[in-house]
Design an enzyme around this catalytic site. Structure first.
Site, PDB file in Angstrom:
ATOM      1  N   LYS A 141     -25.548 -16.130 -24.409  1.00  0.00           N
ATOM      2  CA  LYS A 141     -25.899 -17.531 -24.190  1.00  0.00           C
ATOM      3  C   LYS A 141     -27.162 -17.626 -23.341  1.00  0.00           C
ATOM      4  O   LYS A 141     -27.488 -16.673 -22.619  1.00  0.00           O
ATOM      5  CB  LYS A 141     -24.732 -18.267 -23.524  1.00  0.00           C
ATOM      6  CG  LYS A 141     -24.313 -17.727 -22.137  1.00  0.00           C
ATOM      7  CD  LYS A 141     -23.068 -18.435 -21.653  1.00  0.00           C
ATOM      8  CE  LYS A 141     -22.695 -18.027 -20.238  1.00  0.00           C
ATOM      9  NZ  LYS A 141     -21.435 -18.618 -19.782  1.00  0.00           N
ATOM     10  N   HIS A 142     -27.944 -18.700 -23.464  1.00  0.00           N
ATOM     11  CA  HIS A 142     -27.738 -19.942 -24.208  1.00  0.00           C
ATOM     12  C   HIS A 142     -28.881 -20.061 -25.205  1.00  0.00           C
ATOM     13  O   HIS A 142     -30.020 -20.294 -24.791  1.00  0.00           O
ATOM     14  CB  HIS A 142     -27.741 -21.130 -23.278  1.00  0.00           C
ATOM     15  CG  HIS A 142     -26.794 -20.998 -22.099  1.00  0.00           C
ATOM     16  ND1 HIS A 142     -27.085 -20.232 -20.980  1.00  0.00           N
ATOM     17  CD2 HIS A 142     -25.570 -21.524 -21.874  1.00  0.00           C
ATOM     18  CE1 HIS A 142     -26.093 -20.327 -20.104  1.00  0.00           C
ATOM     19  NE2 HIS A 142     -25.144 -21.089 -20.630  1.00  0.00           N
TER      20      HIS A 142
ATOM     21  N   HIS B 248     -26.344 -29.593 -17.349  1.00  0.00           N
ATOM     22  CA  HIS B 248     -25.091 -30.286 -17.052  1.00  0.00           C
ATOM     23  C   HIS B 248     -25.366 -31.752 -16.709  1.00  0.00           C
ATOM     24  O   HIS B 248     -24.530 -32.621 -16.992  1.00  0.00           O
ATOM     25  CB  HIS B 248     -24.378 -29.639 -15.858  1.00  0.00           C
ATOM     26  CG  HIS B 248     -23.808 -28.289 -16.148  1.00  0.00           C
ATOM     27  ND1 HIS B 248     -24.562 -27.139 -16.076  1.00  0.00           N
ATOM     28  CD2 HIS B 248     -22.555 -27.901 -16.513  1.00  0.00           C
ATOM     29  CE1 HIS B 248     -23.797 -26.101 -16.369  1.00  0.00           C
ATOM     30  NE2 HIS B 248     -22.580 -26.533 -16.642  1.00  0.00           N
TER      31      HIS B 248
ATOM     32  N   ASP C  74     -22.317 -24.992 -26.146  1.00  0.00           N
ATOM     33  CA  ASP C  74     -21.992 -25.132 -24.731  1.00  0.00           C
ATOM     34  C   ASP C  74     -21.110 -26.379 -24.619  1.00  0.00           C
ATOM     35  O   ASP C  74     -20.923 -27.119 -25.589  1.00  0.00           O
ATOM     36  CB  ASP C  74     -23.281 -25.271 -23.907  1.00  0.00           C
ATOM     37  CG  ASP C  74     -23.105 -24.803 -22.463  1.00  0.00           C
ATOM     38  OD1 ASP C  74     -21.947 -24.694 -22.006  1.00  0.00           O
ATOM     39  OD2 ASP C  74     -24.120 -24.551 -21.793  1.00  0.00           O
TER      40      ASP C  74
END
Length: 598
Positions: free
Chosen positions: A231-232, A244, A317
């Site tokens: 990831k990512h 986020h 995600d």
């Protein structure tokens, strides 16, 4: 925990229903039988298998009342068993904050309870249980499981063998407690010191070095029969925004992406990576639509599938993150992700909205069942490869024999000893002698601890130094010490022979800098230990000694203590450059820098 009779009966029923027999991890699952299974599934079952969902509680059927209340509020079900029965979810993700991970034996019981609940459903499919066990600052399963150094620390050690060993140990312990998919390693190349979300979760800033360590960890995890996740994608290492809470934009050209961000993902694919996680970032050079990569067909299908030739599982995600919710509503995100090429839809904020949206998209013709079947085949292939069809359960004896055993703990300490990096050592001040500096004061930042640490970093470091023959006293001063707190630390330093300061992401205006300056002004020997980003040293020009530990977990703080005491040599080398504080265009310490005592 289910009885042996229940376990054997359920497992036999699954094998008979699917006619898969025993599938060795290294073998190739029988696509014909998997396609036959898919053809018998209902649309709600197919849609459910695409989701990986959180659920509160330490038990699949009898969580605490507070967790029942949280499940009812967020998901509309009481328990994990009800979640499976209503939505047919194919995966469940464990979180510490969801009270899934109290201790290894409890986690094993939870995993078995989840499998039993799913196997007792009419279709009887096993669940792919996952978590984020990156080690370092991101851990969901804590002590007494083995906690290992994080990625940037491993990057400082530079050993691919250590990376593979880390993956093997972590994989064996995760598998023993029923977790078969780990969202690690981080394949992002951290070229931006201001990156607020990746940082020490990355192996470093050099693409080739990151690629080698990523491939090694993949081999370790998957050799232990746990699916690794790079990831990512397509690369989150050059952002100054946390996805986020915002929507980062990567300004790399396609050429830079090829030479930098793509390199570790190519290495992961060559290593046979089982799953790749998407990034909620905008990458105009790869797709100029303004969509996040998670929802981008040009990125996930055009580049990842077609150009890089990847045909494993693609997982988003978390769909609760702001980066993927900025442009579209929660009902559109899962549909657009599937249209882009995603297989697993991770942790939507509202499962009912997301699940019904995918069902409706199929019923309306926006998505075809054939498209869902493509993702189902990849997911079921992975479950078969991981032997979930014929061996879905774990045993308490296996937990005892595997998790947190002395051999694993000792290996974690040995790996950590090769990561601590000495950046400044005027005098030289280090190593400290318990005879010359018997009384130590340990002050500094005490950020929220990753799962499994035994206490605040100052306390852990003080205890480790005391165990090495010093008399060390801990005094927490926080990440933004007040003038009064600084004064207390300075006063306490008068009775100490030397001071150890744990620093955490020091900036030019942060009062941690003032703390270090005033402690240094006392004339006492001062040693700074950067317990997160190694960039702190640029803001501390007066400190006579500085170490980079890359994390504040027990294993890395114990290693730093042994370096301070001279029990081991500092062997780590910077895996990222440290720029000058007064001129960020100039490098203060280059990649590969690190002092020794020799």
């Amino acid at each position: 925990m289910p009885s042996r009779r229940t376990v054997l009966a359920a497992a036999a029923g699954v094998s008979a229903a699917l006619a898969l027999g025993t599938t060795a991890y290294a073998g190739t699952p029988d696509d014909k039988k998997l396609r036959s299974l898919i053809s018998r599934m209902t649309l709600p079952e197919k849609v459910g298998q695409l989701f990986v969902m959180r659920v509160y509680g330490h038990s699949a059927t009898a969580p605490d009342q507070a967790d029942i209340d949280a499940n009812l509020k967020e998901i509309g079900v009481r328990t994990a068993a009800e979640l499976i029965a209503r939505y047919h979810v194919g995966g469940i993700i464990y979180f510490t904050w969801a009270h899934n991970t109290r201790d290894p034996h409890q986690i094993a019981d939870l995993s078995n309870g989840i499998q039993k609940a799913s196997l007792e459903q009419p279709r009887g499919l096993p669940v792919l249980i996952s978590t984020d066990q990156e080690h370092g600052i991101v851990c969901r399963v804590g002590a007494p499981a083995t906690l290992l150094p994080g990625a940037m620390a491993v990057g400082a050690g530079g050993s691919r063998k250590d990376a593979r060993t880390l993956g093997r140990i972590a994989g064996q312990e995760l598998r023993a407690i029923g977790i078969r998919q780990n969202y690690s390693p981080v394949a992002d190349v951290n070229v931006n010191p201001a990156n607020p979300v990746i940082g020490v979760r990355s192996f470093g800033s050099e693409a080739d070095a990151v690629a080698g360590l990523v491939a090694s960890e993949v081999a370790g995890y998957q050799g232990a029969k746990v699916a690794a996740t790079a990831k990512h994608f397509p690369g989150h290492g050059d952002t100054a925004v946390d996805s986020h809470y915002g929507f980062p934009v990567i300004t790399h050209t396609r050429e830079v992406w090829e030479e930098l961000d793509a390199v570790p993902f190519r290495a992961a694919i060559r290593a046979g990576i089982d799953s790749i996680m998407t990034a909620h970032i905008q990458f105009p050079a790869l797709d100029d639509s303004g969509d996040p990569a998670t929802l981008s067909s040009p990125i996930l299908t055009g580049i990842l599938r077609e150009e890089l030739g990847y045909d494993g599982v693609v997982v988003t995600d978390s769909l609760g993150m702001e980066g993927v919710r900025t442009k579209y509503g929660d009902d559109r995100v899962p549909v657009l992700a599937l249209k882009a090429g995603v297989d697993q839809l991770l942790n939507p904020p509202n499962l009912d909205v997301a699940w019904k949206a995918v069902v409706k998209a199929v019923e309306d013709g926006e998505l075809t069942e054939a498209r869902l079947d493509e993702s189902l085949l990849r997911i079921l292939r992975l479950k078969a490869k991981l032997r979930l069809f014929d061996a879905p359960y774990v045993s308490q004896g296996g937990v005892t024999r595997t998790v947190g055993i002395p051999a694993h703990l000792a290996e974690a300490d040995r790996i950590a000893e090769r990561t601590t990096t000495l950046l400044v050592n005027d005098g030289p001040l280090l190593p400290l002698s318990a005879r010359e500096h018997p009384k130590l004061l340990v002050v500094g930042a005490d950020p929220a601890s990753p799962s499994g640490t035994t206490g605040p970093p100052t306390g852990v470091l003080a205890a480790a130094l005391t165990a090495l023959g010093f008399t060390a006293t801990a005094l927490s001063t926080g990440t933004a010490p007040s003038a009064a707190t600084i004064a207390r630390a300075v006063a306490a330093a008068q009775d100490a022979d030397a001071v150890i300061v744990g620093t955490y992401n020091v900036t030019a205006t942060n009062s941690q800098k003032t703390l270090v300056e005033q402690l240094t002004a006392t004339g006492k020997p001062v040693v700074a230990v950067a317990i997160r980003n190694p960039y702190d040293v640029a803001q501390l020009p007066t400190v006579p000694a500085c170490l980079a530990a890359y994390s504040w977990t027990d294993v890395e703080l114990r290693a730093a203590a042994r370096v301070i005491a001279g029990r081991v040599e500092p062997r780590g080398k910077l895996p990222v450059p440290v720029q000058r504080a007064d001129d960020p265009t100039r490098v203060l310490y280059p990649v590969g820098f690190g002092l020794s005592y020799e």
